[in-house]
Design an enzyme around this catalytic site. Sequence first.
Site, PDB file in Angstrom:
ATOM      1  N   GLN A 119       0.837  -1.198   0.000  1.00 21.49           N
ATOM      2  CA  GLN A 119       0.000   0.000   0.000  1.00 21.49           C
ATOM      3  C   GLN A 119       0.871   1.247   0.000  1.00 21.49           C
ATOM      4  O   GLN A 119       1.766   1.395   0.831  1.00 21.49           O
ATOM      5  CB  GLN A 119      -0.923   0.010   1.223  1.00 21.49           C
ATOM      6  CG  GLN A 119      -1.958   1.130   1.167  1.00 21.49           C
ATOM      7  CD  GLN A 119      -2.785   1.216   2.428  1.00 21.49           C
ATOM      8  OE1 GLN A 119      -2.260   1.528   3.488  1.00 21.49           O
ATOM      9  NE2 GLN A 119      -4.078   0.941   2.321  1.00 21.49           N
TER      10      GLN A 119
ATOM     11  N   TYR B  83      -5.718  10.589   5.082  1.00 20.89           N
ATOM     12  CA  TYR B  83      -4.414  10.884   4.503  1.00 20.89           C
ATOM     13  C   TYR B  83      -4.593  11.700   3.218  1.00 20.89           C
ATOM     14  O   TYR B  83      -5.705  12.046   2.835  1.00 20.89           O
ATOM     15  CB  TYR B  83      -3.644   9.597   4.281  1.00 20.89           C
ATOM     16  CG  TYR B  83      -3.277   8.895   5.583  1.00 20.89           C
ATOM     17  CD1 TYR B  83      -2.448   9.523   6.515  1.00 20.89           C
ATOM     18  CD2 TYR B  83      -3.769   7.627   5.884  1.00 20.89           C
ATOM     19  CE1 TYR B  83      -2.126   8.898   7.720  1.00 20.89           C
ATOM     20  CE2 TYR B  83      -3.447   6.989   7.084  1.00 20.89           C
ATOM     21  CZ  TYR B  83      -2.631   7.635   7.991  1.00 20.89           C
ATOM     22  OH  TYR B  83      -2.311   7.025   9.191  1.00 20.89           O
TER      23      TYR B  83
ATOM     24  N   ARG C 265      -7.649   1.969  -2.076  1.00 15.19           N
ATOM     25  CA  ARG C 265      -8.405   1.969  -0.816  1.00 15.19           C
ATOM     26  C   ARG C 265      -9.058   3.334  -0.680  1.00 15.19           C
ATOM     27  O   ARG C 265      -8.388   4.340  -0.466  1.00 15.19           O
ATOM     28  CB  ARG C 265      -7.510   1.677   0.388  1.00 15.19           C
ATOM     29  CG  ARG C 265      -8.343   1.585   1.676  1.00 15.19           C
ATOM     30  CD  ARG C 265      -7.598   0.967   2.836  1.00 15.19           C
ATOM     31  NE  ARG C 265      -8.403  -0.089   3.435  1.00 15.19           N
ATOM     32  CZ  ARG C 265      -8.155  -0.640   4.627  1.00 15.19           C
ATOM     33  NH1 ARG C 265      -7.110  -0.250   5.328  1.00 15.19           N
ATOM     34  NH2 ARG C 265      -8.938  -1.583   5.103  1.00 15.19           N
TER      35      ARG C 265
ATOM     36  N   GLY D 216      -8.836  -8.119   9.744  1.00 16.20           N
ATOM     37  CA  GLY D 216      -7.668  -7.408  10.249  1.00 16.20           C
ATOM     38  C   GLY D 216      -7.328  -7.713  11.681  1.00 16.20           C
ATOM     39  O   GLY D 216      -6.366  -8.417  11.977  1.00 16.20           O
ATOM     40  N   ARG D 217      -8.124  -7.202  12.603  1.00 18.05           N
ATOM     41  CA  ARG D 217      -7.770  -7.309  14.018  1.00 18.05           C
ATOM     42  C   ARG D 217      -7.715  -8.743  14.519  1.00 18.05           C
ATOM     43  O   ARG D 217      -6.913  -9.069  15.394  1.00 18.05           O
ATOM     44  CB  ARG D 217      -8.754  -6.477  14.851  1.00 18.05           C
ATOM     45  CG  ARG D 217      -8.636  -4.988  14.569  1.00 18.05           C
ATOM     46  CD  ARG D 217      -9.402  -4.149  15.553  1.00 18.05           C
ATOM     47  NE  ARG D 217      -9.221  -2.737  15.272  1.00 18.05           N
ATOM     48  CZ  ARG D 217      -9.562  -1.767  16.103  1.00 18.05           C
ATOM     49  NH1 ARG D 217     -10.107  -2.065  17.272  1.00 18.05           N
ATOM     50  NH2 ARG D 217      -9.382  -0.503  15.776  1.00 18.05           N
TER      51      ARG D 217
END
Length: 333
Positions: A101, A172, A221, A314-315
């Site tokens: 990424q 971002y 993304r 993910g987590r």
Amino acid sequence: MQHLTQSIFVKNLELKNRLVMPPMASARSGQDGSVTSSLCSYYEERTHGGNIGLVITEHAFISPEGRASAGQLSVAEDSLLPGLARLAETLHRNHTPVFVQLNHAGSKASKNDCPAVGPSAGAGPLEGAFESEFQELSPDGIAGLADKFRKAALRAKQAGFDGVELHAAHGYLLNQFYSPLTNRRTDVYGGQTLDSRIRFLLETLKAVRGAVGEEYPIAVRLGGCDYKEGGSSIADSVSACIALEKAGADLLDISGGLFGYMVSDSREPGYFRDMTAQIKQAVQIPVLLTGGVTTPEQAEKLLAEKAADLIGVGRALLKDPSWADAAFSSPTI
């Protein structure tokens, strides 16, 4: 689990199943952003059984002034290529495709010798979330950063990664241009229309495509919705994804906008499904849904309901490196 175990193509890359390990910052890189043994071990642990369809690595900065935090991975220099190649090979030994990424933090960049930059000068919309003051990027500065994304993508390809992902989420830089809460420009990149707000992202995608070629997979993304009054909307996300597909994106990885990767009033598995289900109906390329999925049964249900084409976990993988191996060894798989 007939849906989760199905293969799928992203461009010309075949994934063995619909499970994705999404980007999660691990802060395991060197001071210069170089690949470390600790970083390779982290990914080795989670892919050892070869049961993850695709890994998208944690965000990597494309230039020093766009670095988000200490310990972040870098794709900003040619000197980093050997380490990046080592990371790609670590996952390939476990028969796991991997994208890297690419990111520029914009006004969320960590303190350094370079001034923070963003789409518009001034303060951000949420106290503590952005630099109190940052410089507005000039058109030449925007073009220069698109070129840095291009060079970073070429490095990723040279290092052996199977694709790249452009990070346009979580507040971002690319996401700051997309959101009307942070984009107050009045030029062709300005916040007055969706077309102008995604112009920088589309130009970056075009620059990257020119570097890596037509057959190399590119994911985006997208922080599709800010879930806040005056911010980007779900309707924006659908229109933006249609434009991204037309511009050459091969995979749409949908997440939250300026205010992060969660939805404040929802903890249901797949809590961005309100976006992904609509996006999936509007495009032909695969759509990835991440958010709150902790069991293979939850992933299967979301796929069966056509909420997305791929599911990111993910987590659960962060907490339990053997999650994927246990999931695919279950009698129900």
